[in-house]
Motif scaffolding. Structure first.
Motif, PDB file in Angstrom:
ATOM      1  N   ALA A 268       0.837  -1.492   0.112  1.00  0.00           N
ATOM      2  CA  ALA A 268       0.157  -0.010  -0.242  1.00  0.00           C
ATOM      3  C   ALA A 268       1.040   1.122  -0.035  1.00  0.00           C
ATOM      4  O   ALA A 268       0.054   2.449  -0.326  1.00  0.00           O
ATOM      5  CB  ALA A 268      -1.288   0.236   0.899  1.00  0.00           C
ATOM      6  N   SER A 269       2.243   1.171   0.425  1.00  0.00           N
ATOM      7  CA  SER A 269       3.275   1.896   0.251  1.00  0.00           C
ATOM      8  C   SER A 269       3.563   2.369  -1.041  1.00  0.00           C
ATOM      9  O   SER A 269       4.888   3.470  -0.827  1.00  0.00           O
ATOM     10  CB  SER A 269       3.699   2.084   1.468  1.00  0.00           C
ATOM     11  N   VAL A 270       3.829   1.704  -1.585  1.00  0.00           N
ATOM     12  CA  VAL A 270       4.553   1.942  -3.619  1.00  0.00           C
ATOM     13  C   VAL A 270       4.452   3.022  -3.723  1.00  0.00           C
ATOM     14  O   VAL A 270       2.854   2.651  -4.818  1.00  0.00           O
ATOM     15  CB  VAL A 270       5.021   0.040  -3.748  1.00  0.00           C
ATOM     16  N   PRO A 271       5.276   3.416  -4.211  1.00  0.00           N
ATOM     17  CA  PRO A 271       5.191   5.088  -5.243  1.00  0.00           C
ATOM     18  C   PRO A 271       4.655   4.401  -6.318  1.00  0.00           C
ATOM     19  O   PRO A 271       4.922   3.501  -6.925  1.00  0.00           O
ATOM     20  CB  PRO A 271       6.331   5.968  -4.841  1.00  0.00           C
ATOM     21  N   ALA A 272       3.539   5.162  -6.803  1.00  0.00           N
ATOM     22  CA  ALA A 272       3.423   5.238  -8.325  1.00  0.00           C
ATOM     23  C   ALA A 272       5.171   4.470  -9.193  1.00  0.00           C
ATOM     24  O   ALA A 272       4.685   3.668 -10.665  1.00  0.00           O
ATOM     25  CB  ALA A 272       2.252   5.981  -9.575  1.00  0.00           C
ATOM     26  N   ALA A 273       5.149   5.515  -8.948  1.00  0.00           N
ATOM     27  CA  ALA A 273       6.914   5.625  -9.662  1.00  0.00           C
ATOM     28  C   ALA A 273       7.701   4.350  -9.835  1.00  0.00           C
ATOM     29  O   ALA A 273       8.301   4.168 -10.742  1.00  0.00           O
ATOM     30  CB  ALA A 273       7.613   6.700  -9.855  1.00  0.00           C
ATOM     31  N   ARG A 274       6.989   3.512  -9.166  1.00  0.00           N
ATOM     32  CA  ARG A 274       8.259   2.107  -8.487  1.00  0.00           C
ATOM     33  C   ARG A 274       7.158   0.997  -8.032  1.00  0.00           C
ATOM     34  O   ARG A 274       7.321  -0.021  -7.779  1.00  0.00           O
ATOM     35  CB  ARG A 274       8.892   2.214  -7.028  1.00  0.00           C
ATOM     36  N   ARG A 275       6.170   1.178  -9.009  1.00  0.00           N
ATOM     37  CA  ARG A 275       5.302  -0.202  -9.284  1.00  0.00           C
ATOM     38  C   ARG A 275       6.401  -1.494  -9.563  1.00  0.00           C
ATOM     39  O   ARG A 275       5.670  -2.545  -9.100  1.00  0.00           O
ATOM     40  CB  ARG A 275       4.463  -0.244  -9.948  1.00  0.00           C
ATOM     41  N   SER A 276       7.336  -1.063 -10.755  1.00  0.00           N
ATOM     42  CA  SER A 276       7.433  -2.565 -10.761  1.00  0.00           C
ATOM     43  C   SER A 276       8.857  -2.688 -10.569  1.00  0.00           C
ATOM     44  O   SER A 276       9.475  -3.430  -9.870  1.00  0.00           O
ATOM     45  CB  SER A 276       8.454  -2.176 -12.475  1.00  0.00           C
ATOM     46  N   ALA A 277       8.800  -2.177  -8.820  1.00  0.00           N
ATOM     47  CA  ALA A 277       9.998  -2.754  -7.835  1.00  0.00           C
ATOM     48  C   ALA A 277       9.970  -4.002  -7.261  1.00  0.00           C
ATOM     49  O   ALA A 277       8.960  -4.981  -7.883  1.00  0.00           O
ATOM     50  CB  ALA A 277       9.864  -1.972  -6.264  1.00  0.00           C
ATOM     51  N   ALA A 278      10.651  -4.635  -7.322  1.00  0.00           N
ATOM     52  CA  ALA A 278      11.435  -6.540  -7.233  1.00  0.00           C
ATOM     53  C   ALA A 278      10.365  -6.147  -5.666  1.00  0.00           C
ATOM     54  O   ALA A 278      10.122  -5.216  -4.904  1.00  0.00           O
ATOM     55  CB  ALA A 278      12.615  -6.637  -6.987  1.00  0.00           C
ATOM     56  N   ARG A 279       9.746  -7.738  -5.745  1.00  0.00           N
ATOM     57  CA  ARG A 279       8.841  -7.919  -4.803  1.00  0.00           C
ATOM     58  C   ARG A 279       9.949  -9.069  -3.537  1.00  0.00           C
ATOM     59  O   ARG A 279      10.138 -10.043  -4.124  1.00  0.00           O
ATOM     60  CB  ARG A 279       7.426  -9.099  -4.962  1.00  0.00           C
ATOM     61  N   ILE A 280       9.825  -9.081  -2.505  1.00  0.00           N
ATOM     62  CA  ILE A 280      10.283  -9.933  -1.731  1.00  0.00           C
ATOM     63  C   ILE A 280       9.244 -10.926  -1.685  1.00  0.00           C
ATOM     64  O   ILE A 280       7.815 -10.760  -0.922  1.00  0.00           O
ATOM     65  CB  ILE A 280      10.861  -9.674  -0.047  1.00  0.00           C
ATOM     66  N   ARG A 281       9.056 -12.595  -1.986  1.00  0.00           N
ATOM     67  CA  ARG A 281       7.943 -12.994  -1.832  1.00  0.00           C
ATOM     68  C   ARG A 281       8.023 -14.381  -0.969  1.00  0.00           C
ATOM     69  O   ARG A 281       7.385 -14.923  -0.799  1.00  0.00           O
ATOM     70  CB  ARG A 281       7.957 -13.836  -3.597  1.00  0.00           C
ATOM     71  N   GLY A 282       9.861 -14.378  -0.181  1.00  0.00           N
ATOM     72  CA  GLY A 282       9.395 -15.444   0.642  1.00  0.00           C
ATOM     73  C   GLY A 282      10.838 -15.553   1.160  1.00  0.00           C
ATOM     74  O   GLY A 282      11.925 -14.987   0.980  1.00  0.00           O
ATOM     75  N   ILE A 283      10.745 -15.750   2.602  1.00  0.00           N
ATOM     76  CA  ILE A 283      11.783 -15.707   3.551  1.00  0.00           C
ATOM     77  C   ILE A 283      11.473 -16.668   4.841  1.00  0.00           C
ATOM     78  O   ILE A 283      11.035 -17.596   4.818  1.00  0.00           O
ATOM     79  CB  ILE A 283      11.516 -14.428   4.291  1.00  0.00           C
ATOM     80  N   GLY A 284      13.251 -17.117   4.978  1.00  0.00           N
ATOM     81  CA  GLY A 284      13.343 -18.965   5.496  1.00  0.00           C
ATOM     82  C   GLY A 284      14.707 -18.393   5.730  1.00  0.00           C
ATOM     83  O   GLY A 284      14.782 -18.155   5.627  1.00  0.00           O
ATOM     84  N   ALA A 285      14.362 -19.130   7.299  1.00  0.00           N
ATOM     85  CA  ALA A 285      15.475 -19.246   8.375  1.00  0.00           C
ATOM     86  C   ALA A 285      15.690 -20.311   9.484  1.00  0.00           C
ATOM     87  O   ALA A 285      14.337 -20.813   9.571  1.00  0.00           O
ATOM     88  CB  ALA A 285      15.914 -18.101   9.036  1.00  0.00           C
ATOM     89  N   ALA A 286      17.037 -21.076   9.689  1.00  0.00           N
ATOM     90  CA  ALA A 286      16.807 -22.127  10.252  1.00  0.00           C
ATOM     91  C   ALA A 286      18.245 -22.395  11.104  1.00  0.00           C
ATOM     92  O   ALA A 286      18.962 -21.635  10.533  1.00  0.00           O
ATOM     93  CB  ALA A 286      16.500 -23.722   9.546  1.00  0.00           C
ATOM     94  N   THR A 287      18.570 -23.197  12.166  1.00  0.00           N
ATOM     95  CA  THR A 287      19.772 -23.031  12.840  1.00  0.00           C
ATOM     96  C   THR A 287      19.885 -24.788  12.715  1.00  0.00           C
ATOM     97  O   THR A 287      18.854 -25.643  12.758  1.00  0.00           O
ATOM     98  CB  THR A 287      20.323 -23.363  14.449  1.00  0.00           C
TER      99      THR A 287
END
Lengths: 123, 391
Positions: B226-245
């Motif tokens: 909702a905070s993406v400016p119109a000029a940056r609609r094509s910005a990359a998106r982080i779609r997944g994160i994962g962490a483990a030990t």
């Protein structure tokens, strides 16, 4: 600019105290899970079976090297102590190219270092 | 697909050994200014600052986030540091993503920075790095990071049938990529003979199988949809994160040669992104050592036959999944706290088609992976980056 920071720690071993005290005496003190009996050295507070209760036992102190790395950073091995179900990393002191068996020795300082020297070969 | 975070801005400083009198505060500011400019935001719009720095001993700051918030003109923003050894940067990215997805913040600045090269002697850095493992066991025994990685990779080499040539190929490939990266610390054209003649540090690792100590910073501006400016609609998106030990002690692991935490982290990220590893078209992989890159590729599931793909150049510049186009840690460099942030920034630039000439694939990858870890893959953190809306 130059700046020197000197820190003089007084470290507490906490739950590892029996292990640390054992190393200072040249003893491999391991943790045996009260649930499944698995023996870990270096000690694991919670066993892979999930149990957090364990007892301290002294291993014979001999170990077999399964992996070894040498070079400018020193001579180290991934080793299994007799009586243990896990491996650990140890410094190999005086090991020849073909040596694979060693015994734990007292570290030269108060730090809990795990150091092996080769066992005398049986004729 | 509804759990996505936009990468509005992504920037890196040069990674190298600084001799110009600049400090980590300058590098953080340089990367931040560039990332905010790319995002098209005002500083006052940043609601949270997440800083990644591995050690107070490097920066001589117990609370670097507060100092950087001040320097960066972000007073009033929430600010904190994230630390997870070598994975600090990627875990900081995750903290930013989680803040946005939880609704805690709409626009987050993530800054990774460390003066790993120029402030302390190499011997002091080596000792500090030995505390990345368990001080009470490996640290006190005096084993180096290189020796621990060496003990881990030996099993992988035996199991997979890898040779010294395979290790050399990683060094050669990554540092060749670095030659096209103007920010890289070690752009080099190595030969296998040169690598084989370099000093043995911890067999099988020679000096030219090791990543360098570097100074530098990287920054990301993340935003809620909702905070993406119109000029940056094509910005990359982080779609997944994962962490483990994994177990911190190599010897306590079922398979000391397998980076199991990475497999788990990757599974979690793929589930979140609803993708499979085979769909990834580029990857920035944590190559602290040449063999660690191969172990990572295997653990991440980027290949069903790692040896065939390695030797067939599937991971080269023209391959199906180019790996470490930046040069990776081996070539671009390794300012610890900055690494994970830089990897994700690189992925974002790649999927937007904005990466360096000669390294940017003609068709931008639809999905790219940033893979980071701390210890000998004791702490693993991965991030999957995808494309935004069509421009």
């Amino acid at each position: 600019m130059k700046h020197t920071l000197t820190l003089d720690y007084d470290l507490a071993a906490g739950w590892l105290r029996p292990f640390v005290e054992g190393l200072a005496e040249g003893v491999a003190r391991a943790r045996r899970c009260d649930g499944c009996g698995r023996v870990s050295f270096v000690p694991l507070r919670v066993c892979d079976c999930g149990k957090a209760h364990g007892s301290w036992i002294d291993l014979p102190g001999t170990a077999t090297v399964s992996r070894r790395t040498t070079g400018a950073d020193g001579d180290f091995g991934l080793v299994t102590f007799a009586g243990a179900d896990t491996k650990t990393v140890a410094r190999l002191d005086g090991f020849g190219p073909g040596d694979r068996q060693g015994a734990i020795v007292r570290p030269p300082s108060a730090l809990p270092a795990i150091i092996l020297r080769p066992e005398p070969k049986v004729a | 697909m509804d759990k996505m975070v936009a990468v509005l801005g992504a920037a890196l400083t040069t990674f190298n050994r600084r001799k110009d009198g600049s400090s980590f505060r300058d590098w953080a500011a340089e990367a931040t200014d560039a990332a905010i400019a790319m995002a098209g935001l005002e500083r006052a719009e940043i609601e949270m600052l997440v800083v990644a720095s591995e050690s107070d001993f490097f920066t001589l700051q117990l609370n670097p986030a507060s100092v950087l918030a001040n320097d960066l003109g972000l007073s009033g923003a929430a600010a904190f540091r994230v630390e997870g050894g070598g994975a600090s940067g990627q875990l900081a990215v995750h903290a930013g993503v989680q803040a946005i997805l939880s609704g805690t913040a709409a626009r987050v600045l993530v800054v990774g920075v460390d003066p790993s090269a120029s402030q302390l002697p190499a011997a002091a850095m080596k000792e500090l790095y030995s505390y990345s493992f368990d001080f009470w066991h490996e640290g006190a025994t005096g084993v180096s990071a290189t020796a621990l990685y060496a003990l881990s990779v030996q099993g992988a080499m035996e199991r997979l049938g890898l040779t010294d040539d395979d290790l050399a190929a990683v060094t050669i490939g990554n540092r060749d990529n670095a030659r096209l990266n103007p920010n890289a610390h070690l752009p080099r054209q190595h030969t296998a003979e040169e690598i084989a003649a370099s000093p043995m540090i911890a067999s099988p690792y020679r000096r030219l199988h090791c990543s360098p100590l570097s100074d530098g910073a990287a920054a990301l501006v993340l935003a809620a949809e909702a905070s993406v400016p119109a000029a940056r609609r094509s910005a990359a998106r982080i779609r997944g994160i994962g962490a483990a030990t994994d177990r911190v002690h190599l010897g306590a692991r079922t398979a000391p040669d397998h980076f199991a935490a990475k497999t788990t982290a990757m599974g979690r990220a793929c589930t979140m992104a609803d993708v499979t590893p085979e769909q990834l078209e580029a990857a920035e992989v944590y190559d602290a050592y040449a063999g660690a890159q191969i172990q990572a590729l295997e653990a991440l599931g980027l290949s069903s036959d790692i040896v065939v793909d390695l030797r067939g150049d599937a991971f080269g510049r023209g391959g199906r999944c180019p790996v470490n186009l930046s040069g990776g840690l081996m070539g671009q460099g390794a300012p610890v706290g900055a690494i994970g942030v830089a990897q994700t920034a690189t992925c974002a630039l790649l999927v937007e088609g904005r990466y360096h000439d000669g390294l940017q694939p003609a068709t931008p990858p639809a999905l790219a992976l940033a893979d980071t870890h701390g210890g000998v893959c004791t702490t693993a953190a991965v991030t999957i980056v995808g494309q935004g809306a069509a421009a």
